[in-house]
Design an enzyme around this catalytic site. Structure first.
Site, mmCIF file in Angstrom:
data_model
loop_
_atom_site.group_PDB
_atom_site.id
_atom_site.type_symbol
_atom_site.label_atom_id
_atom_site.label_comp_id
_atom_site.label_asym_id
_atom_site.label_seq_id
_atom_site.Cartn_x
_atom_site.Cartn_y
_atom_site.Cartn_z
ATOM 1 N N VAL A 197 36.449 22.734 -8.873
ATOM 2 C CA VAL A 197 35.534 23.785 -9.008
ATOM 3 C C VAL A 197 34.033 23.355 -8.761
ATOM 4 C CG1 VAL A 197 37.127 24.996 -10.775
ATOM 5 C CG2 VAL A 197 35.355 23.303 -11.614
ATOM 6 N N ASN A 198 33.150 24.144 -8.520
ATOM 7 C CA ASN A 198 31.673 23.965 -8.224
ATOM 8 C C ASN A 198 31.074 23.407 -9.315
ATOM 9 O OD1 ASN A 198 32.483 26.525 -8.922
ATOM 10 N ND2 ASN A 198 30.500 27.181 -8.725
ATOM 11 N N LEU B 74 29.131 9.189 -6.549
ATOM 12 C CA LEU B 74 27.585 9.327 -6.673
ATOM 13 C C LEU B 74 27.168 8.191 -6.088
ATOM 14 C CD1 LEU B 74 27.171 10.577 -10.487
ATOM 15 C CD2 LEU B 74 27.327 11.836 -8.355
ATOM 16 N N ASN C 30 27.396 8.795 -2.087
ATOM 17 C CA ASN C 30 26.487 9.884 -1.428
ATOM 18 C C ASN C 30 24.974 9.433 -1.644
ATOM 19 O OD1 ASN C 30 28.478 11.422 -0.699
ATOM 20 N ND2 ASN C 30 28.084 13.158 -2.276
ATOM 21 N N LYS D 238 24.569 21.369 9.270
ATOM 22 C CA LYS D 238 24.959 20.426 10.517
ATOM 23 C C LYS D 238 25.780 21.214 11.346
ATOM 24 C CE LYS D 238 28.410 17.095 9.464
ATOM 25 N NZ LYS D 238 29.277 16.275 9.018
ATOM 26 N N LYS E 205 22.351 17.560 -4.724
ATOM 27 C CA LYS E 205 22.830 17.711 -5.906
ATOM 28 C C LYS E 205 23.434 16.341 -6.624
ATOM 29 C CE LYS E 205 27.124 19.417 -5.875
ATOM 30 N NZ LYS E 205 28.288 18.483 -6.627
ATOM 31 N N LEU F 200 24.535 7.086 1.466
ATOM 32 C CA LEU F 200 24.396 7.537 2.588
ATOM 33 C C LEU F 200 23.015 8.376 2.816
ATOM 34 C CD1 LEU F 200 28.135 9.123 2.737
ATOM 35 C CD2 LEU F 200 27.202 7.440 4.358
ATOM 36 N N CYS G 7 26.136 18.618 -1.258
ATOM 37 C CA CYS G 7 26.492 17.346 -1.889
ATOM 38 C C CYS G 7 25.196 16.426 -2.336
ATOM 39 C CB CYS G 7 27.629 16.914 -1.386
ATOM 40 S SG CYS G 7 29.145 17.785 -1.255
HETATM 41 N N1 LIG Z 1 32.127 20.673 -0.045
HETATM 42 C C1 LIG Z 1 32.355 19.455 0.346
HETATM 43 O O1 LIG Z 1 32.371 19.147 1.456
HETATM 44 C C2 LIG Z 1 32.733 18.503 -0.840
HETATM 45 C C3 LIG Z 1 33.014 17.164 -0.374
HETATM 46 C C4 LIG Z 1 33.401 16.205 -1.582
HETATM 47 C C5 LIG Z 1 33.169 16.780 -2.886
HETATM 48 N N2 LIG Z 1 32.780 18.003 -3.226
HETATM 49 C C6 LIG Z 1 32.744 18.609 -4.391
HETATM 50 O O2 LIG Z 1 33.963 19.553 -4.807
HETATM 51 C C7 LIG Z 1 33.494 20.445 -5.795
HETATM 52 C C8 LIG Z 1 33.644 21.746 -4.994
HETATM 53 O O3 LIG Z 1 32.926 21.839 -3.925
HETATM 54 P P1 LIG Z 1 33.101 23.145 -2.878
HETATM 55 O O4 LIG Z 1 31.986 22.815 -1.867
HETATM 56 O O5 LIG Z 1 34.635 23.414 -2.644
HETATM 57 O O6 LIG Z 1 32.376 24.303 -3.859
HETATM 58 P P2 LIG Z 1 32.815 25.897 -3.692
HETATM 59 O O7 LIG Z 1 31.738 26.610 -4.781
HETATM 60 O O8 LIG Z 1 32.776 26.234 -2.328
HETATM 61 O O9 LIG Z 1 34.361 26.088 -4.418
HETATM 62 C C9 LIG Z 1 34.442 25.995 -5.711
HETATM 63 C C10 LIG Z 1 35.442 27.170 -6.175
HETATM 64 O O10 LIG Z 1 35.820 27.099 -7.422
HETATM 65 C C11 LIG Z 1 36.030 28.524 -7.984
HETATM 66 N N3 LIG Z 1 36.170 28.483 -9.375
HETATM 67 C C12 LIG Z 1 35.080 27.955 -10.358
HETATM 68 N N4 LIG Z 1 35.419 28.090 -11.537
HETATM 69 C C13 LIG Z 1 36.871 28.235 -11.694
HETATM 70 C C14 LIG Z 1 37.866 28.595 -12.388
HETATM 71 N N5 LIG Z 1 37.694 28.381 -13.954
HETATM 72 N N6 LIG Z 1 39.370 28.491 -12.148
HETATM 73 C C15 LIG Z 1 39.558 28.696 -10.904
HETATM 74 N N7 LIG Z 1 38.765 28.581 -9.829
HETATM 75 C C16 LIG Z 1 37.533 28.403 -10.128
HETATM 76 C C17 LIG Z 1 35.150 29.318 -7.375
HETATM 77 O O11 LIG Z 1 35.484 30.630 -7.430
HETATM 78 C C18 LIG Z 1 34.879 28.708 -5.881
HETATM 79 O O12 LIG Z 1 35.712 29.202 -5.026
HETATM 80 C C19 LIG Z 1 32.021 20.197 -6.126
HETATM 81 O O13 LIG Z 1 31.896 19.169 -7.139
HETATM 82 C C20 LIG Z 1 31.591 19.064 -4.964
HETATM 83 O O14 LIG Z 1 30.224 18.473 -5.134
HETATM 84 C C21 LIG Z 1 32.795 19.140 -2.244
HETATM 85 O O1 LIG Z 2 22.501 10.353 10.745
HETATM 86 C C1 LIG Z 2 22.513 11.206 9.973
HETATM 87 C C2 LIG Z 2 23.639 11.880 9.336
HETATM 88 C C3 LIG Z 2 23.454 13.171 8.726
HETATM 89 N N1 LIG Z 2 22.533 13.655 8.497
HETATM 90 C C4 LIG Z 2 22.406 14.999 7.887
HETATM 91 O O2 LIG Z 2 22.652 14.855 6.618
HETATM 92 C C5 LIG Z 2 23.357 15.819 6.043
HETATM 93 C C6 LIG Z 2 24.922 15.785 5.551
HETATM 94 O O3 LIG Z 2 25.759 15.389 6.456
HETATM 95 P P1 LIG Z 2 27.263 14.739 6.247
HETATM 96 O O4 LIG Z 2 26.964 13.683 5.308
HETATM 97 O O5 LIG Z 2 27.718 14.359 7.505
HETATM 98 O O6 LIG Z 2 27.996 15.959 5.562
HETATM 99 P P2 LIG Z 2 28.531 16.312 4.299
HETATM 100 O O7 LIG Z 2 29.450 17.485 4.581
HETATM 101 O O8 LIG Z 2 27.441 16.833 3.450
HETATM 102 O O9 LIG Z 2 29.184 15.156 3.642
HETATM 103 C C7 LIG Z 2 28.600 14.318 2.587
HETATM 104 O O10 LIG Z 2 28.834 14.877 1.523
HETATM 105 C C8 LIG Z 2 30.188 15.008 0.809
HETATM 106 C C9 LIG Z 2 30.111 15.766 -0.316
HETATM 107 O O11 LIG Z 2 29.903 14.909 -1.490
HETATM 108 C C10 LIG Z 2 30.927 13.786 1.042
HETATM 109 O O12 LIG Z 2 32.291 13.794 0.565
HETATM 110 C C11 LIG Z 2 30.861 13.036 2.537
HETATM 111 O O13 LIG Z 2 31.281 11.593 2.451
HETATM 112 C C12 LIG Z 2 29.196 12.790 2.749
HETATM 113 O O14 LIG Z 2 29.042 12.435 4.180
HETATM 114 C C13 LIG Z 2 23.463 16.903 7.208
HETATM 115 O O15 LIG Z 2 22.427 17.830 6.833
HETATM 116 C C14 LIG Z 2 23.209 16.154 8.245
HETATM 117 O O16 LIG Z 2 22.924 16.634 9.334
HETATM 118 C C15 LIG Z 2 21.369 13.145 9.230
HETATM 119 O O17 LIG Z 2 20.263 13.736 8.937
HETATM 120 N N2 LIG Z 2 21.272 11.875 9.919
#
Ligand SMILES: NC(=O)c1ccc[n+]([C@@H]2O[C@H](COP(=O)([O-])OP(=O)(O)OC[C@H]3O[C@@H](n4cnc5c(N)ncnc54)[C@H](O)[C@@H]3O)[C@@H](O)[C@H]2O)c1
Ligand SMILES: O=c1ccn([C@@H]2O[C@H](COP(=O)(O)OP(=O)(O)O[C@H]3O[C@H](CO)[C@@H](O)[C@H](O)[C@H]3O)[C@@H](O)[C@H]2O)c(=O)[nH]1
EC number: 1.1.1.22
Length: 464
Positions: A70-71, A201, A204, A319, A259, A207, A256
């Protein structure tokens, strides 16, 4: 979850969400997110061993392993507002799991959470457990958007943290067996819960810090005539540093980095280590500085005013190869230009007009909550148009800002764009995607992040 279903045909995966719209979209021909390669994998497993449902409670009750993804937004009010993670959604998911469970379960933290969250979750689950055994694991996700399928298929590592008790280690082994279906065992790292939570944490923060370091250098390059791409290349050749993730930009975006760093800052403050909190806070501050520096360059180059001038914004996603706009630098840049009364014509190949208008009307951090909880803001209707064709957008424009590094922006017909614009015509490249010399040859006045400045811009007071 789609990748687990794809790699493990013997495992039944059910994705449940409280959002009816999202689940309907996952069950339709138009998935709710654009991610290269995802459609094929979802469509090959859907309704075989991958299911999408709003029946959250019954599926959770049946499951052996529950991944909670979840978020975890930044808190917008109360204690820790603007920094701390808001665990409302996590807590309600944990309470629901405790309520509906009738058998032992492994509960996996997939969301990015503050270190020590597992302890809080454990308390909620065990205080409501009716004798059921819950094991909490931390299994943070490292995929990046735009390359998610490749990152999931060939991860650098999979991280699993668990309790150092026999039950905890049994749960770690069960989750490890899932990933071991396709990830080499030596890349599946196991450790204690707090190390796993904090590693996410930390990764990220590292990075994002690389990008802020390059962005800090980009300001110095502009002041000295050095070229940030050359500096990045030279620095990255050191094998201790490595070449990846050193591209200067208008600022990092995405749901990410900001946050998670703010969350890290808050945890440091709560632990009384303000020096460490300040160190990481700087990564976000440099990012904010980079975005406002870009806006200042645009405004100061164009005779210190963009009032009534048409500016084309190429790219709104945070991106390339994603339609995601969460925390995209384009939001802050557009707000900066709108504040100076510019007229914006925005083009992005993947982001809808609705999304752009909603983003520009949403307060900071509110995007990470369900839409019905976010107060509706006011969008600048008159000063903003969203246009489907970049050449159409260029008609009568004074300047072009490139804010996302979409590949198609490298091969646009810039002569055609120049011909359609008012003169002098400016191009501000926030992603270093265009060839500066070629643009100058066409006649543009060019600003490209961290590159030697045109005489036109060099003679202006430095943009602070
Ligand atoms: N998006 C990414 O690339 C990414 C990568 C790594 C980690 N994360 C982490 O993963 C988590 C989720 O990220 P996201 O981008 O998928 O968020 P998101 O907001 O797109 O999705 C979260 C989903 O959880 C649902 N939700 C909330 N409360 C709920 C509940 N009680 N029961 C069932 N569903 C519920 C919401 O409706 C929503 O669809 C965050 O902690 C984020 O930091 C995201
Ligand atoms: O050299 C670089 C690389 C990236 N970016 C910017 O940085 C942001 C994040 O990019 P990227 O990290 O590729 O995408 P995310 O999907 O945000 O992925 C990050 O955040 C995720 C959520 O936590 C992690 O899982 C990943 O490992 C981590 O890379 C974007 O705006 C990119 O354009 C730059 O400006 N310069």
């Amino acid at each position: 979850m789609a990748m687990i279903a794809y790699k493990c045909p013997d495992i039944k995966v059910v994705v449940v969400d409280i959002s009816v719209n999202r689940i309907s979209a996952w069950n339709s021909d138009h998935l709710p997110i654009f991610e290269p390669g995802l459609d094929d994998i979802v469509k090959s497993c859907r309704n075989k061993n991958l299911f999408f449902s709003n029946e959250v409670e019954s599926h959770v009750s049946d499951a052996e392993i529950v991944f909670v993804s979840v978020n975890t937004p930044t808190k917008t009010r109360g204690l820790g507002a603007g920094k701390a993670a808001d665990l409302t959604y996590w807590e309600s998911a944990a309470r629901m799991i405790a309520d509906v469970s009738k058998s032992d379960k492994i509960v996996v933290e997939k969301s990015t959470v503050p270190v020590k969250t597992a302890e809080a979750i454990e308390k909620i689950l065990t205080h409501n457990s009716k004798g059921i055994n819950f094991q909490i694991l931390s299994n943070p996700e490292f995929l990046a958007e735009g390359t998610a399928m490749e990152d999931l298929a060939n991860p650098d590592r999979v991280l699993i943290g668990g309790r150092e008790t026999p039950e905890g280690q049994k749960a770690v082994a069960a989750l490890k067996a899932v990933y071991a279906k396709w990830v080499p065992e030596n890349q599946i790292i196991t450790m204690n819960l707090w190390s796993a939570e904090l590693s996410k944490l930390a990764a990220n923060a590292f990075l994002a810090q690389r990008i802020s370091s390059m962005n800090a250098m980009s300001a110095l390059c502009e002041a000295t005539g050095a070229d940030v791409n050359e500096v990045g290349f030279a620095v990255g050749k050191d094998s201790r540093i490595g070449a990846k993730f050193l591209n200067a930009s208008v600022g990092f975006g995405g749901s990410c980095f900001q946050k998670d760093i703010l969350n890290l800052v808050y945890i440091c403050e709560c632990n009384g280590i303000s020096e460490v909190a300040n160190y990481w806070r700087q990564v976000v501050q440099i990012n904010d500085y980079q975005k406002s520096r870009f806006v200042n360059r645009v405004v100061s180059s164009m005779f210190n005013t963009v009032s009534g001038k048409k500016i084309v914004v190429l790219g709104f996603a945070f991106k390339k190869d994603t339609g995601d706009t969460r925390e995209t630098p384009a939001i802050d840049v557009c707000h900066g230009l709108l504040r100076d009364k510019a007229h914006l014509a925005i083009y992005d190949p993947q982001v809808t007009e609705d999304q752009i208008r909603r983003d520009l009307a949403t307060s900071k951090f509110d995007w990470d909550h369900p839409q019905h909880l976010v107060p509706a803001g006011v969008t600048e209707k008159t000063n903003l148009s969203v246009i489907k064709d970049p050449y159409e957008a260029a008609k009568g424009a004074h300047g072009v800002c490139i804010l996302t590094e979409w590949n198609e922006f490298k091969s646009l017909d810039y002569q055609r764009i120049y011909d359609a614009m008012e003169k002098p015509a400016f191009i501000f490249d926030g992603r270093n995607v265009v060839n500066v010399q070629a643009m100058r040859k066409i006649g543009f006045i060019v600003y490209s992040i961290g590159k030697p400045l045109d005489d036109w811009i060099k003679d202006l007071p430095a943009a602070a």
